[in-house]
Design an enzyme around this catalytic site. Structure first.
Site: not given
Length: 484
Positions: A143, A326
């Site tokens: 992230h 993702e």
């Protein structure tokens, strides 16, 4: 290394169930009741520390599952894309979401696994080997952000949760995402193949975008996470020239560099984005990669992919070239098991947009830098940072005049300070501070953008009732363009 028999069995649906391991939807509830009963019965004889930890973990896991159910219920019931694909569920009737949404996730995941199995069955020996390597690979989840999200504990919150807590920070979630897929109650991660010998991270952009100077990396997934092969909203793979590691492919391959740019989708068209739960995600990645390799005319690329001694970095290069993986975790991640890696310096404006007070304090050490910081805060409508700077530095009307003369700040080049204070989306509390402390004149006419207008003109255009009321109480009038 083991490959699920599903990929070679004729009865696809039965084997999908084997891969998924169909579970009793009441299993978690029964387990919780059993543990509570055990605690109750043992209370008279004392509870060991081991039992206390077990009970605490049971409650924690139950709460985590409940939160995940809420996030998925919102996504599957509100996202218009799921409705058009006949993959939606009804919104919960009560305040709480049942675990039905998690069961629905598993059902959707099985659907997409079944779909790709039907395309690639049966597998060759080379394909089986590649699939086994992917299934047995460890993943890292990355992230990126310009925010400071950790202080011994990493806390990453979804856009929806930040909104509910009135946290102001730069957003990467837009109205189209919320309308079509409604996954704004998830935290997003890029995915890469784990390699303990390589410097982390292996990638610094996702879908061509640099999301921030800080990379927060975890090596553990969530039992309630889901994966898409691309950005969930934008499932178009960009041309090779936009890829982070483009030179690797341009130098070594020919045909595949022209094949990679495409939409990755299921059988119902380009808006049909495959979704896999955590348990199915490696299988889904492997089978879709095999499908792409089969269609490729690049023999050199095919041989490279089927190298039985392929290393983790090369495998990651392939997967994040063919796809842009993702991973999504419901609502919030909180963990002490993570790595924080600073990839580059953070600009002052980016630090302000991310409400990164630590970086702001490191950069804003004098009044001159405070002028820059305040201009960036007003330009980006960052009321929290603007009010913080105003409280920390003793701004005067002369400071505001000097701000407007700065030639190295685009906001001051294009706009008057009064315009920035009253434009659409500006916070009237900041305007209130400026006027109450005599930093600006309430009826000064703009000299730059919208020349001749005043702050009241801006407030009237945006229909900001609080700002209009405050300005009128302080004697504001409209500019010449609106005079009758």
């Amino acid at each position: 290394m083991k490959i699920p028999e599903a990929v070679n069995h004729i009865n696809v649906q039965n084997n999908i169930d084997l891969v998924d391991g169909k579970t009793n939807p009441n299993k978690a509830t029964k387990a919780l009741q059993k543990n509570i009963l055990r605690v109750t019965n043992s209370s008279s004889s004392g509870i060991s520390e081991k039992h206390l930890d077990h009970c605490a973990n049971t409650v924690k896991n139950f709460l985590r599952k409940s939160i995940a159910a809420q996030s998925y219920s919102k996504m599957f019931s509100q996202g218009t894309s799921f409705k058009s694909l006949n993959l939606s569920i009804e919104a919960p009737s009560g305040a709480r979401s049942s675990f039905r949404s998690l069961e629905h996730l598993d059902k959707v995941s099985r659907h997409y696994i079944s779909e790709i199995i039907q395309k690639v069955h049966p597998l060759s020996s080379d394909e089986r080997l590649l699939l086994s390597i992917i299934i047995n690979s460890n993943f890292n989840f990355r992230h990126q952000s310009n925010s400071n999200l950790s202080n011994n504990i990493l806390n990453i919150k979804s856009f929806d949760k930040m909104q509910s807590e009135n946290i102001q920070t730069h957003k990467n979630t837009y109205s189209e995402d919320i309308k079509e897929i409604s996954n704004h109650d998830f935290v997003f991660f890029g995915v890469e193949i784990s390699n303990h010998q390589e410097k982390l991270p292996l990638n610094k952009t996702h879908h061509t975008v640099d999301f921030g100077a800080n990379a927060y990396i975890i090596d553990h997934d969530s039992p309630y996470g889901y994966m898409t092969l691309t950005d969930h909203f934008d499932n178009a793979i960009p041309p090779v020239f936009y890829h982070e590691h483009q030179s690797f492919f341009l130098d070594n391959f020919k045909e595949v560099v022209d094949e990679v740019s495409r939409y990755v989708h299921g059988n119902q068209g380009k808006t049909d984005v495959p979704i896999f739960n955590t348990k199915d995600m490696r299988l889904g990645i492997g089978l879709h990669l095999i499908d792409f390799i089969r269609k490729s005319k690049d023999q050199g690329f095919r041989e490279f992919c089927y190298n039985k001694n392929i290393d983790p970095v090369s495998l990651d290069r392939i997967i994040n070239f063919v796809f842009q993986l993702e991973y999504h975790i419901p609502r919030m991640l909180s963990t002490d098991n993570f790595k924080k890696i600073k990839l580059r310096d953070i600009s002052l404006e980016d630090a302000i947009k991310a409400s990164n007070y630590e970086e702001i304090n490191n950069k804003v050490t004098d009044k001159k830098m405070a002028h820059q910081a305040l201009a960036y805060s007003l330009g980006n409508k960052k009321a929290d940072i603007a009010l913080y700077l105003l409280s920390k530095f003793n701004f005067t009307k002369q400071d505001v005049a000097e701000m407007e003369k700065m030639n190295n700040n685009r906001y001051c080049n294009l706009y008057d300070v009064e315009y920035l204070l009253s434009k659409d989306g500006a916070n009237y509390k900041v305007l209130e501070y400026f006027i109450n402390n005599g930093l600006v004149d309430v009826n000064k006419k703009f000299q730059k953008a919208n020349s001749g207008d005043t702050m009241l003109d801006n407030a009237m255009k945006s229909k900001d009732s609080k700002m209009i009321d405050f300005l009128l109480k302080n004697g504001a009038i409209l500019g010449k363009r609106f005079e009758i």
